[in-house]
Design a protein around this motif. Structure first.
Motif, PDB file in Angstrom:
ATOM      1  N   HIS A 150       0.827  -1.200   0.000  1.00 23.93           N
ATOM      2  CA  HIS A 150       0.000   0.000   0.000  1.00 23.93           C
ATOM      3  C   HIS A 150       0.871   1.264   0.000  1.00 23.93           C
ATOM      4  N   ILE A 151       0.328   2.337  -0.551  1.00 27.46           N
ATOM      5  CA  ILE A 151       0.972   3.651  -0.401  1.00 27.46           C
ATOM      6  C   ILE A 151       1.001   3.963   1.089  1.00 27.46           C
ATOM      7  N   THR A 152       2.183   4.211   1.613  1.00 28.20           N
ATOM      8  CA  THR A 152       2.365   4.227   3.068  1.00 28.20           C
ATOM      9  C   THR A 152       2.691   5.611   3.607  1.00 28.20           C
ATOM     10  N   TYR A 153       1.699   6.197   4.282  1.00 30.16           N
ATOM     11  CA  TYR A 153       1.936   7.415   5.052  1.00 30.16           C
ATOM     12  C   TYR A 153       2.258   7.077   6.513  1.00 30.16           C
ATOM     13  N   GLU A 218      -2.707   1.047  -3.442  1.00 24.84           N
ATOM     14  CA  GLU A 218      -1.806   1.551  -4.480  1.00 24.84           C
ATOM     15  C   GLU A 218      -2.453   1.634  -5.853  1.00 24.84           C
ATOM     16  N   VAL A 219      -3.636   1.041  -6.001  1.00 30.05           N
ATOM     17  CA  VAL A 219      -4.343   1.087  -7.288  1.00 30.05           C
ATOM     18  C   VAL A 219      -5.527   2.048  -7.219  1.00 30.05           C
ATOM     19  N   THR A 220      -6.408   1.847  -6.249  1.00 32.27           N
ATOM     20  CA  THR A 220      -7.617   2.668  -6.153  1.00 32.27           C
ATOM     21  C   THR A 220      -7.383   3.990  -5.422  1.00 32.27           C
ATOM     22  N   LEU A 221      -6.300   4.080  -4.646  1.00 31.04           N
ATOM     23  CA  LEU A 221      -5.945   5.242  -3.818  1.00 31.04           C
ATOM     24  C   LEU A 221      -6.880   5.431  -2.623  1.00 31.04           C
ATOM     25  N   LEU A 222      -7.780   4.465  -2.375  1.00 34.21           N
ATOM     26  CA  LEU A 222      -8.706   4.565  -1.254  1.00 34.21           C
ATOM     27  C   LEU A 222      -8.041   4.124   0.046  1.00 34.21           C
TER      28      LEU A 222
END
Length: 665
Positions: A150-153, A218-222
């Motif tokens: 996942h995009i990781t914050y 990482e795909v839907t940005l949700l």
């Protein structure tokens, strides 16, 4: 023998220097950030650098949670050499890779070992390669199965990366290693893609932009789940560094400005002021329990996890079931995780200045959420008069409300009513943002107490602060005429100029604490007077004529009255006989600590104002002052010269202590 002594002295000096340069920090992150620059040139730092080089994989990244400073065995070194060819556990989680790159930069600044530069550049290449096409970064690269993609914050992972790339792209001197022009161009593109990803992942709640989740698909940005107790949610902690990053961008786009303003509104909406965390420690100082206790008007905190649609805080154990309160989950997760944060306070503190810089105005549709109002005489702000701006502020707000005042001379009397707490007046510059009026005792003519109606600026609301202003009473030497009157608690005046003659500055309020720093205060007779507890630090106190600087009326039993620390007492040439103070009331307390006193200060220093009882009850003292006016041997017998142990009690914490801790910061 003389030559031998020289060698001994030199040896001791070298040993002393080496001891001072020795690292004293236990944690790897502290070693990197807290040691001074010189330490990175020591043998100890070079030894640690060898470990850091060993831990770096050939792909450029590092594993996480490694105390790199620990000595390695020969077998461990062989194992790490073997692992370098793999990409095992390379990550940016928990500060990994980003902090090692910073270490290498600090090493190279002191020791031009090209291996350090190559290590940094390899790390930078790793970060650039790890970026998704949509601008985000995974937690591990190469990709590791599971939520790690996942995009990781989470724990500021992506923000840490973008901060590095931002410095490189802008060609600043923050890092000592300078990449090629090609890498700089790649960094510029990577940074812009990263910001675009941040803007696209800001969560919309019923069409309204709010904040961010710790992870986004990482795909839907949700918003996406991570560990069992880390469900998809809006994050009070992770969103903070994201907003601060957006605020650091020069000339932000309209989309960035909207994102910041929306996030600030969400922070304001979701703050919690009726809870405080209480930690229970064992004898070793380890946290054994956390409890949330109810309070009134507590300092704001935010939940780490908030429901995506309702913003309601929730808590999870390893079973992944939402709970409504912290005490509903087991002790292992309750005490082993950070469920609340005060980090967004930094955003709310910096937002007013950022908003002014970037041309935002206060909206008129919803005044209850006002946090910034601009005053400008040319009509470019929200109001042209300061008092009108004060009238527009909400009563008893939970957060600071800033009135930003652009340069100009504002000829008006200004009152901050008791209901306008948490108010900030911030000028554009102290020399050119001027609040001015000319009332004096005779002009007011309201009886024997007319003095207290003469102020140019009257502050009655608690938790007030002012900075970058000139506040003046221009009536001249015509009797009592107050420039600034403060009858409130927890008041801070920074970097201001206060101008008047008699009674320039009046300080009062029941058990009030007030703090003046880096100010210039000018007057004639009793020009700093009143009964409040007030600390003056690094101020210039200027006498226009021979008279009295202070006239305290400290209430009986008060621990401190007026305290001047590291101040400079100056005067006009005609002011040759100036007293440090006289007692307006007999329990007056005034102390000067490490101040510079000009020759205008009379040798006797203090005067009793024809009040013999004051000599028994007032407390006038000095400590370690300097200058021609500091003549301790000639002071009146009833004043005091403090001992060092006595002076050590005059700390900012002791003087300004209040139920609201650290309000003066």
């Amino acid at each position: 023998m003389i030559q031998l002594k020289k060698y001994i002295v030199l040896f001791l000096f070298v040993c002393s220097f080496g001891a001072k340069a020795q690292n004293t920090y236990k944690n790897w992150s502290d070693i990197i950030r807290k040691n001074d620059a010189a330490w990175f040139g020591t043998a100890e730092a070079k030894s640690i650098a060898e470990n850091v080089l060993l831990y770096q994989r050939n792909i450029g990244g590092w594993p996480k949670n490694i105390q790199m400073q620990h000595e390695l065995t020969e077998q461990q070194k062989k194992d790490l050499t073997r692992l370098k060819k793999t990409s095992e556990e390379t990550t940016t989680d928990n500060g990994a890779t980003c902090q090692e790159m910073l270490f290498m930069s600090k090493m190279y600044a002191q020791v031009k070992d090209e291996r350090y530069a190559a290590s940094f550049l390899n790390g930078l290449d790793y970060l650039l390669k790890a970026q998704y096409a949509n601008g985000g970064w995974p937690q591990f690269y190469p990709l590791k199965k599971g939520y790690y993609t996942h995009i990781t914050y989470n724990d500021d992972s992506m923000v840490n990366i973008l901060n590095i790339i931002k410095e490189v792209a802008n060609e600043t001197d923050y890092y000592s290693i300078k990449p090629s022009k090609e890498i700089i161009e790649k960094s510029k593109k990577a940074f812009n893609k990263g910001i675009d990803c941040i803007l696209k992942t800001q969560y919309k709640q019923k069409g309204v932009l709010t904040a961010w989740c710790a992870q986004h698909d990482e795909v839907t940005l949700l918003p996406a789940n991570a560990r069992a107790f880390e469900l998809a949610s809006l994050s009070g902690y992770e969103s903070t560094k994201i907003v601060l990053l957006l605020m650091s961008i020069d000339k932000p786009s309209r989309e960035i400005v909207t994102a910041v303003k929306s996030a600030v509104e969400w922070f304001d909406k979701t703050k919690i002021t009726n809870l405080e965390e209480k930690r229970v420690l064992n004898d070793a100082g380890k946290v054994v329990d956390k409890k949330m206790i109810m309070v009134q008007n507590g300092a704001p905190i935010w939940a780490r996890f908030m429901d995506l649609e309702t913003n309601e805080p929730f808590f999870c154990d390893r079973d992944g079931i939402k709970k409504k309160s912290l005490d509903q989950i087991g002790s292992e997760r309750r005490n082993g995780y950070s469920w609340y944060s005060d980090a967004p306070r930094e955003v709310l503190k910096k937002f007013p200045d950022w908003a002014v810089k970037n041309g935002t105005k206060v909206g008129t549709a919803d005044k209850k959420n006002v946090t910034l109002i601009t005053v400008a005489q040319d009509g470019s702000g929200d109001f042209t008069k300061i008092q009108d701006a004060v009238y527009a502020t909400p009563a008893f707000p939970y957060e600071k409300v800033t009135i930003y005042i652009k340069n100009g001379i504002y000829n008006e009397k200004v009152q901050i009513p008791e209901c306008n707490t948490n108010l900030v007046l911030r000028g554009e510059s102290k020399e050119n943002t001027i609040v001015s009026f000319d009332d004096n005792f005779s002009k007011i003519n309201l009886g024997r107490n007319s003095t207290f109606y003469t102020s140019t600026l009257l502050v009655e609301g608690d938790d007030f602060s002012a900075s970058n202003l000139t506040i003046r009473n221009t009536s001249g030497d015509n009797g009592q005429a107050v420039a600034l009157s403060v009858v409130a608690n927890r008041v801070k005046i920074f970097n201001c100029i206060l101008l008047g003659n008699q009674d320039t500055l009046y300080l009062s309020g029941k058990e009030a604490k007030q703090y003046f720093k880096d100010c210039y205060i000018e007057g004639t007779t009793d020009f700093i007077f009143g009964g409040a507890t007030a600390l003056f630090e690094n101020c210039t106190i200027h006498s226009i004529k021979s008279s009295y600087v202070t006239a305290a009326s400290t209430p009986e039993g008060t621990a401190f009255g007026f305290v001047f620390k590291n101040c400079k007492l100056t005067a006009d040439a005609k002011a040759t006989d100036v007293y440090l103070g006289r007692p307006w009331r007999i329990y007056a307390k005034t102390v000067f600590i490490e101040c510079e006193m000009g020759k205008q200060i009379k040798p006797e220093g203090w005067e009793n104002w024809s009040k013999p009882d004051a000599e028994k009850n007032a407390f006038y003292a000095e400590y370690n002052c300097k200058g021609e006016g500091f003549q301790p041997g000639k002071r009146v017998a009833w004043s005091h010269q403090l001992q060092k142990t006595e002076a050590e009690k005059y700390t900012i914490e002791n003087i300004l202590q209040d139920k609201i801790e650290n309000w003066y910061l």
